[in-house]
Scaffold this active site. Structure first.
Site, mmCIF file in Angstrom:
data_model
loop_
_atom_site.group_PDB
_atom_site.id
_atom_site.type_symbol
_atom_site.label_atom_id
_atom_site.label_comp_id
_atom_site.label_asym_id
_atom_site.label_seq_id
_atom_site.Cartn_x
_atom_site.Cartn_y
_atom_site.Cartn_z
ATOM 1 N N CYS A 159 -5.138 3.459 -1.649
ATOM 2 C CA CYS A 159 -4.873 2.013 -1.657
ATOM 3 C C CYS A 159 -5.683 1.328 -0.557
ATOM 4 O O CYS A 159 -6.316 0.289 -0.790
ATOM 5 C CB CYS A 159 -3.393 1.743 -1.428
ATOM 6 N N CYS B 131 -0.678 4.652 -0.392
ATOM 7 C CA CYS B 131 -1.415 5.877 -0.069
ATOM 8 C C CYS B 131 -2.765 5.502 0.544
ATOM 9 O O CYS B 131 -3.128 4.317 0.619
ATOM 10 C CB CYS B 131 -1.625 6.749 -1.302
ATOM 11 N N CYS C 99 -12.570 17.615 29.283
ATOM 12 C CA CYS C 99 -12.660 18.562 28.170
ATOM 13 C C CYS C 99 -14.037 19.193 28.040
ATOM 14 O O CYS C 99 -14.182 20.408 28.071
ATOM 15 C CB CYS C 99 -12.277 17.875 26.863
ATOM 16 N N CYS D 81 2.369 41.135 -4.347
ATOM 17 C CA CYS D 81 1.403 40.211 -3.741
ATOM 18 C C CYS D 81 1.465 38.851 -4.425
ATOM 19 O O CYS D 81 1.399 38.762 -5.663
ATOM 20 C CB CYS D 81 -0.016 40.769 -3.862
ATOM 21 N N CYS D 82 1.571 37.805 -3.630
ATOM 22 C CA CYS D 82 1.533 36.400 -4.073
ATOM 23 C C CYS D 82 2.768 35.968 -4.861
ATOM 24 O O CYS D 82 2.861 34.806 -5.276
ATOM 25 C CB CYS D 82 0.279 36.094 -4.894
ATOM 26 N N MET E 154 0.847 -1.196 0.000
ATOM 27 C CA MET E 154 0.000 0.000 0.000
ATOM 28 C C MET E 154 0.880 1.243 0.000
ATOM 29 O O MET E 154 1.846 1.328 0.753
ATOM 30 C CB MET E 154 -0.938 0.002 1.207
ATOM 31 N N CYS F 138 -11.644 22.227 28.067
ATOM 32 C CA CYS F 138 -11.561 22.915 26.772
ATOM 33 C C CYS F 138 -12.827 23.677 26.415
ATOM 34 O O CYS F 138 -12.775 24.865 26.085
ATOM 35 C CB CYS F 138 -11.279 21.901 25.661
ATOM 36 N N TYR G 299 -1.284 -6.263 -3.972
ATOM 37 C CA TYR G 299 -0.636 -6.246 -2.657
ATOM 38 C C TYR G 299 -0.343 -7.677 -2.210
ATOM 39 O O TYR G 299 -0.789 -8.649 -2.831
ATOM 40 C CB TYR G 299 -1.540 -5.560 -1.627
#
Length: 550
Positions: free
Chosen positions: A17, A14, A124, A547-548, A12, A129, A66
């Site tokens: 996969c 990614c 939490c 810019c950019c 595998m 939180c 695989y």
């Protein structure tokens, strides 16, 4: 008979996969559930019935390109000995680690029991939180209304009804507790709640309300509580902690915060913005000592601008009560002795694992010097049938760590997956204003590890989004390996820093370089552009670019 089948999968590359493989296996007869948590783990877990065909599974894996190997089969509570157990997994605790573990175990076909003696939801959602960030956000709105940055907008001296704000906070907490915890018990029929205080007993057993429950495995997820230092007179005088401070009936006129870490800074600034005179006392040389020095220095200046008094390198000698509504604090600052009179004291000196009175010694579970449960890389304690996750195991004290480790521990306990955790790309956020967001190594940590690094410190005042928002406070510091250009640390002080640190998290996790960040598209007039500009500043003067441009 149902079983958990653990597969080793090679090939595998990614997430796609894993997705394609999961879909293919789910179509096969006798496969009830397929779990591939992370394609990098090279592991797949199947819940199978008697109708499953091992050869068919392996051929399906091979047809997709695989290689698969069955490395373990584990019956799900069906052998005579296992059938006598009340549960496959008993979990002590009812917070984020516990529920994440329960859900994961349930998905693996296990029968799960959650044992909780207090309020469901843990720290939490109930006292951590959620309520603190609600009040912090309210304080930000209150401050912005009174101090608008834009010409033509008059200040609004809005009234403050603290009691109504606290009531709204409690309603929000109740709603989220119901939605994210209590209602889940109806969604997952394999999970049941046992109310009461648990104590471990030999033989993988728990005693709750004088009743004994047996289980194949046990997970301890008991969280942590505020740690109170042994300051003379503190207990007799009375104090607030991070829990009780969020529910005070009335705002005090003045407040001394003992502890200048994340919690103390967040709550101290929040109370100051609601009109409380705040003093923060920190024993270390600076507030927020885990952060880069440039960030600590800048944040100190911003807090002082809000009239928050900071005492660093300062130890509290003793505390005493003065009159009905007052306290006196004696502070040692170098050779100076300082006396401070305030209405209330808030102690935020860290949190300690909840590991007392569990009967750990009786079942061979060892603790560390701070009272934390000792675990190995698979979250298994010194008793191989007992696991621990979250704060009680001495892990980083973030709710997302607790939930993640709870799920990992459950998977390891139920099907022996032997998954470990990599904290190298773990982010942290301190919800001051501006926020601190960090991931990876600081410059000092990188050098200590023997890395040859270079850094870039980029001021937020150069970020277009900050310029048009008229909030140019802060900086971005990136730490990169000199030879490879790989990003190893990112540290941000900026408004909403926590909302755009994730790019750096993914960059560190996947070994990306500074140039990879520069080459990616970043939308103009968003704070995400700050990371790109900081990366660009390693080689160019961003002030001389349009810019950019890159």
């Amino acid at each position: 008979m149902k079983s958990n089948v653990l597969l080793q999968i090679e090939g595998m590359k990614c997430e796609d996969c894993a997705t394609h493989l999961k879909r293919a296996l789910q179509k096969l007869q006798g496969i009830e559930r397929v779990l591939i948590t992370d394609w990098r783990s090279k592991r797949a877990s199947l819940v199978t019935t008697q109708q499953w065909n091992e050869q068919e599974v392996l051929q399906t894996i091979e047809a997709l390109g695989y290689q698969g190997t069955v490395i373990e089969r584990m019956p799900i509570g069906m052998d005579s000995e296992e059938r006598s157990k009340d549960y496959d997994l008993l979990i002590v605790g009812g917070g984020s680690a516990a529920f994440a573990a329960a859900i994961k175990a349930s998905e693996l076909g296990a029968k799960v029991g959650i044992v909780e003696s207090g309020v469901i939801g843990g720290t939490c959602v109930n006292v951590g939180c959620v309520p603190s960030k609600f009040l912090i956000r309210a304080a930000e709105v209150y401050t912005m209304a009174r101090n608008p940055r834009f010409a033509g907008l008059g200040s609004c001296n809005m009234p403050l009804d603290w009691a109504e704000l606290i009531d709204q906070k409690e309603k929000l907490v109740s709603l989220l507790r119901m939605q994210k915890y209590i209602h889940l018990l109806d969604v997952y029929p394999n999970i049941s709640l046992i109310e009461g205080k648990a104590r471990l007993r030999a033989g993988i057993q728990l005693i709750v309300n004088n009743k004994t429950y047996t289980s194949r495995k046990i997970l301890l997820a008991t969280g942590s509580s505020p740690s109170i230092p042994p300051i003379p007179g503190l207990k007799e005088t009375g104090f607030l902690d991070s829990t009780t401070a969020l529910s005070v009936k009335t705002l005090p006129s003045s407040l001394a915060v003992i502890g200048g870490g994340a919690i103390g800074l967040e709550l101290g600034q929040m109370f100051a913005r609601f009109g409380v005179r705040v003093h923060i006392i920190e024993a270390l040389p600076s507030i927020a000592m885990s952060e880069e020095p440039e960030i600590r220095e800048q944040l100190s200046l911003y807090l002082k601008e809000e009239r928050i008094e900071l005492f660093t390198n300062s130890q509290v000698r003793y505390v005493e009560k003065t009159g009905e509504n007052g306290c006196f604090i004696s502070i040692q600052n170098g050779e100076k002795e300082i006396g401070l009179r305030v209405e209330k004291i808030l102690v935020t000196t860290g949190r300690s694992p909840n590991t007392a009175e569990l009967g750990l010694e009786e079942v061979g579970v060892k603790k560390g010097s701070r009272g934390e449960i000792l675990v190995d890389s698979f979250l298994r304690t010194t008793n191989p049938d007992i696991y621990a996750a979250g704060d009680c195991a001495g892990l980083p004290q973030f709710v997302y760590v607790s939930a993640f480790t709870g799920g990992i521990a459950a998977e390891n306990a139920i099907n022996g997956a032997k998954r470990s955790i990599d904290f190298s790309s773990l982010p942290r956020v301190t919800f001051t204003d501006p926020q601190i967001a960090s991931v990876g190594l600081t410059e000092a940590q990188a050098k200590k590890e023997g890395l040859n690094v270079i850094t870039s410190i980029f001021p937020v005042k150069e970020v277009p989004k900050a310029i048009i928002s008229l909030d140019t406070r802060g900086l971005i510091k990136l730490v990169s390996e000199t030879n490879t250009g790989k990003l190893v640390g990112a540290h941000v002080l900026a408004a909403a820093a926590g909302d755009f640190i994730q790019e750096a998290v993914l960059a560190i996790r996947h070994g990306l370089t500074i140039q990879d960040i520069v080459d990616a598209f970043h939308p103009y007039l968003t704070m995400s552009e700050a990371i790109k500009l900081a990366a660009l500043s390693f080689k160019k003067d961003v002030g001389h670019l349009s810019c950019c441009a890159s």
